[in-house]
Design a protein around this motif. Structure first.
Motif, PDB file in Angstrom:
ATOM      1  N   PRO A 194       0.805  -1.490   0.015  1.00 32.00           N
ATOM      2  CA  PRO A 194      -0.073   0.052  -0.058  1.00 32.00           C
ATOM      3  C   PRO A 194       0.901   1.245  -0.136  1.00 32.00           C
ATOM      4  O   PRO A 194       0.417   2.270   0.017  1.00 32.00           O
ATOM      5  CB  PRO A 194      -0.862  -0.247   1.245  1.00 32.00           C
ATOM      6  N   GLN A 195       2.125   1.205  -0.287  1.00 31.94           N
ATOM      7  CA  GLN A 195       2.795   2.394  -0.136  1.00 31.94           C
ATOM      8  C   GLN A 195       3.211   3.258  -1.452  1.00 31.94           C
ATOM      9  O   GLN A 195       3.427   4.253  -1.346  1.00 31.94           O
ATOM     10  CB  GLN A 195       4.435   1.818   0.107  1.00 31.94           C
ATOM     11  N   ASP A 196       2.469   2.582  -2.449  1.00 34.67           N
ATOM     12  CA  ASP A 196       2.228   3.298  -3.647  1.00 34.67           C
ATOM     13  C   ASP A 196       1.774   4.877  -3.475  1.00 34.67           C
ATOM     14  O   ASP A 196       2.516   6.010  -4.067  1.00 34.67           O
ATOM     15  CB  ASP A 196       1.533   2.966  -4.498  1.00 34.67           C
ATOM     16  N   PRO A 197       0.590   5.206  -2.907  1.00 36.34           N
ATOM     17  CA  PRO A 197       0.056   6.429  -2.945  1.00 36.34           C
ATOM     18  C   PRO A 197       1.156   7.411  -2.053  1.00 36.34           C
ATOM     19  O   PRO A 197       1.274   8.698  -2.328  1.00 36.34           O
ATOM     20  CB  PRO A 197      -1.135   6.372  -2.322  1.00 36.34           C
ATOM     21  N   ILE A 198       1.627   6.817  -0.862  1.00 35.64           N
ATOM     22  CA  ILE A 198       2.773   7.509  -0.184  1.00 35.64           C
ATOM     23  C   ILE A 198       3.887   7.953  -1.006  1.00 35.64           C
ATOM     24  O   ILE A 198       4.519   9.043  -0.664  1.00 35.64           O
ATOM     25  CB  ILE A 198       2.927   6.797   0.963  1.00 35.64           C
ATOM     26  N   ASN A 199       4.528   6.942  -1.693  1.00 30.75           N
ATOM     27  CA  ASN A 199       5.546   7.244  -2.440  1.00 30.75           C
ATOM     28  C   ASN A 199       5.314   8.435  -3.541  1.00 30.75           C
ATOM     29  O   ASN A 199       6.421   9.183  -3.662  1.00 30.75           O
ATOM     30  CB  ASN A 199       5.856   5.879  -3.217  1.00 30.75           C
ATOM     31  N   GLU A 200       4.111   8.329  -3.896  1.00 34.71           N
ATOM     32  CA  GLU A 200       3.640   9.468  -4.944  1.00 34.71           C
ATOM     33  C   GLU A 200       3.858  11.019  -4.260  1.00 34.71           C
ATOM     34  O   GLU A 200       4.290  12.020  -4.746  1.00 34.71           O
ATOM     35  CB  GLU A 200       2.495   9.355  -5.633  1.00 34.71           C
ATOM     36  N   THR A 201       3.605  10.936  -2.886  1.00 34.26           N
ATOM     37  CA  THR A 201       3.787  12.272  -2.209  1.00 34.26           C
ATOM     38  C   THR A 201       5.120  12.657  -2.176  1.00 34.26           C
ATOM     39  O   THR A 201       5.415  13.713  -2.142  1.00 34.26           O
ATOM     40  CB  THR A 201       2.907  12.220  -0.915  1.00 34.26           C
ATOM     41  N   TYR A 202       6.100  11.539  -1.775  1.00 29.22           N
ATOM     42  CA  TYR A 202       7.623  11.862  -1.652  1.00 29.22           C
ATOM     43  C   TYR A 202       8.066  12.308  -2.860  1.00 29.22           C
ATOM     44  O   TYR A 202       9.082  13.288  -3.065  1.00 29.22           O
ATOM     45  CB  TYR A 202       8.183  10.536  -1.106  1.00 29.22           C
TER      46      TYR A 202
ATOM     47  N   ALA B 128       1.185  20.297  -9.368  1.00 34.97           N
ATOM     48  CA  ALA B 128       0.134  19.667  -8.997  1.00 34.97           C
ATOM     49  C   ALA B 128       0.403  18.156  -8.678  1.00 34.97           C
ATOM     50  O   ALA B 128       1.292  17.679  -9.563  1.00 34.97           O
ATOM     51  CB  ALA B 128      -1.109  19.789  -9.712  1.00 34.97           C
ATOM     52  N   GLY B 129      -0.485  17.687  -7.877  1.00 38.14           N
ATOM     53  CA  GLY B 129      -0.183  16.295  -7.711  1.00 38.14           C
ATOM     54  C   GLY B 129      -1.386  15.563  -6.915  1.00 38.14           C
ATOM     55  O   GLY B 129      -2.470  16.213  -6.770  1.00 38.14           O
ATOM     56  N   PHE B 130      -1.289  14.339  -6.115  1.00 35.61           N
ATOM     57  CA  PHE B 130      -2.116  14.029  -5.283  1.00 35.61           C
ATOM     58  C   PHE B 130      -1.718  13.497  -3.778  1.00 35.61           C
ATOM     59  O   PHE B 130      -0.463  13.276  -3.730  1.00 35.61           O
ATOM     60  CB  PHE B 130      -2.750  12.742  -5.892  1.00 35.61           C
ATOM     61  N   ASP B 131      -2.583  13.580  -2.639  1.00 38.39           N
ATOM     62  CA  ASP B 131      -2.099  13.526  -1.581  1.00 38.39           C
ATOM     63  C   ASP B 131      -2.100  11.758  -1.105  1.00 38.39           C
ATOM     64  O   ASP B 131      -2.479  10.947  -2.368  1.00 38.39           O
ATOM     65  CB  ASP B 131      -3.033  14.044  -0.449  1.00 38.39           C
ATOM     66  N   LYS B 132      -1.729  11.472  -0.301  1.00 38.14           N
ATOM     67  CA  LYS B 132      -1.741   9.929  -0.044  1.00 38.14           C
ATOM     68  C   LYS B 132      -2.947   9.276  -0.055  1.00 38.14           C
ATOM     69  O   LYS B 132      -3.167   7.953  -0.075  1.00 38.14           O
ATOM     70  CB  LYS B 132      -1.095   9.670   1.344  1.00 38.14           C
ATOM     71  N   TRP B 133      -4.194   9.873  -0.057  1.00 34.88           N
ATOM     72  CA  TRP B 133      -5.330   9.299  -0.099  1.00 34.88           C
ATOM     73  C   TRP B 133      -5.861   9.502  -1.585  1.00 34.88           C
ATOM     74  O   TRP B 133      -7.217   9.184  -1.869  1.00 34.88           O
ATOM     75  CB  TRP B 133      -6.409   9.938   0.795  1.00 34.88           C
ATOM     76  N   GLY B 134      -5.441  10.129  -2.412  1.00 32.24           N
ATOM     77  CA  GLY B 134      -5.718  10.305  -3.809  1.00 32.24           C
ATOM     78  C   GLY B 134      -6.396  11.651  -3.973  1.00 32.24           C
ATOM     79  O   GLY B 134      -6.963  11.970  -5.044  1.00 32.24           O
TER      80      GLY B 134
ATOM     81  N   ASP C 218      -0.616  22.495  -5.239  1.00 31.01           N
ATOM     82  CA  ASP C 218       0.989  22.430  -5.042  1.00 31.01           C
ATOM     83  C   ASP C 218       1.390  21.552  -3.986  1.00 31.01           C
ATOM     84  O   ASP C 218       1.331  21.614  -2.862  1.00 31.01           O
ATOM     85  CB  ASP C 218       1.127  24.077  -4.562  1.00 31.01           C
ATOM     86  N   MET C 219       2.165  20.589  -4.708  1.00 31.31           N
ATOM     87  CA  MET C 219       2.899  19.492  -3.877  1.00 31.31           C
ATOM     88  C   MET C 219       3.544  20.020  -2.799  1.00 31.31           C
ATOM     89  O   MET C 219       4.025  19.461  -1.929  1.00 31.31           O
ATOM     90  CB  MET C 219       3.384  18.373  -4.608  1.00 31.31           C
TER      91      MET C 219
END
Length: 232
Positions: free
Chosen positions: A61-69, A76-82, A87-88
């Motif tokens: 389940p680390q994928d969404p957290i990796n994206e925040t890092y 722009a991007g997404f937080d860990k919950w999508g 602005d990240m």
């Protein structure tokens, strides 16, 4: 006889050199193996501190957290919950990565016992998805720190006291949450300060006259997107 003796002596000398040659080759081989192990170990240790390691080895389940890092300030991007983030750079994980080269293990300091437990949960498939949000009290459990604020305010990170912090945020006026006298004892730093999602002004749950900093969310906004479901 003399010639025959010299020949034998020469043969004996040649024979005597063979063990030394073997030892030399063995030493070279061991040296190469040791060098490879050292280089591989150093590379593994560097990888060990990156989000990709956590995701590849254990945390599916680390994928969404990796994206925040991996976020970049100004993009722009997404937080860990999508949830979309304009602005990240508003996320603390991005701020700490860009300003201090922080990695996962800069904040998440696991014990051997914790890693063994997580490994067993991974093997058995009995892990959480998505990962629960950790409070500073949870994280400090592994650091054995009594005060949750010590997670951030210490010699290695933000070298300041609570009084220093209160003075630095004096513009908040009477709603300054860092002033000990007005701080709700049941609240802790991570009620407002988030790492893998936008920070939240928790005071706005009750006080409608508080200022919500740029890039932050009000308590109402945070509640809406938190319950909106997951992208993954």
């Amino acid at each position: 006889m003399s010639e025959e003796k010299d020949i034998k002596t020469g043969e004996a000398g040649a024979t005597a050199k063979k063990p030394s040659e073997k030892k030399r080759k063995r030493a070279i081989t061991l040296g190469v193996v040791a060098a490879v192990i050292i280089v591989a170990g150093a590379g593994f240790w560097v990888w060990h501190e990156q989000p990709s390691f956590c995701n590849a080895i254990c945390h599916a389940p680390q994928d969404p957290i990796n994206e925040t890092y991996d976020g970049v300030s100004g993009e722009a991007g997404f937080d860990k919950w999508g949830n979309p983030v304009e602005d990240m750079g508003d996320l603390l994980v991005v701020q700490h990565k860009e300003a201090a080269d922080a990695t996962c293990l800069s904040c998440h300091v696991p014990t051997i016992g914790q890693q063994v437990t997580e490994g067993m949960l991974w093997v058995s498939g009995n892990y959480q998805y998505p990962l629960d949000e950790r409070s500073l009290t949870d994280l400090n459990h592994y650091l054995q720190a009594e005060d949750e604020s010590a997670f951030c305010m210490n010699d290695s990170c933000h070298n300041m006291t609570r009084d220093d912090l209160a003075r630095a945020t004096s513009s908040y006026g009477k709603r300054n949450p860092h002033v000990t006298e007005v701080k709700h004892t049941e609240m802790e730093c991570s009620d407002c300060h988030k790492s893998h999602r936008q920070s939240v002004n928790a005071c706005s749950r009750c006080h409608d006259d508080v200022k919500v900093p740029d890039g932050w969310l009000s308590a109402e906004e945070a509640a809406e997107i938190t319950s909106a479901g997951f992208r993954y």
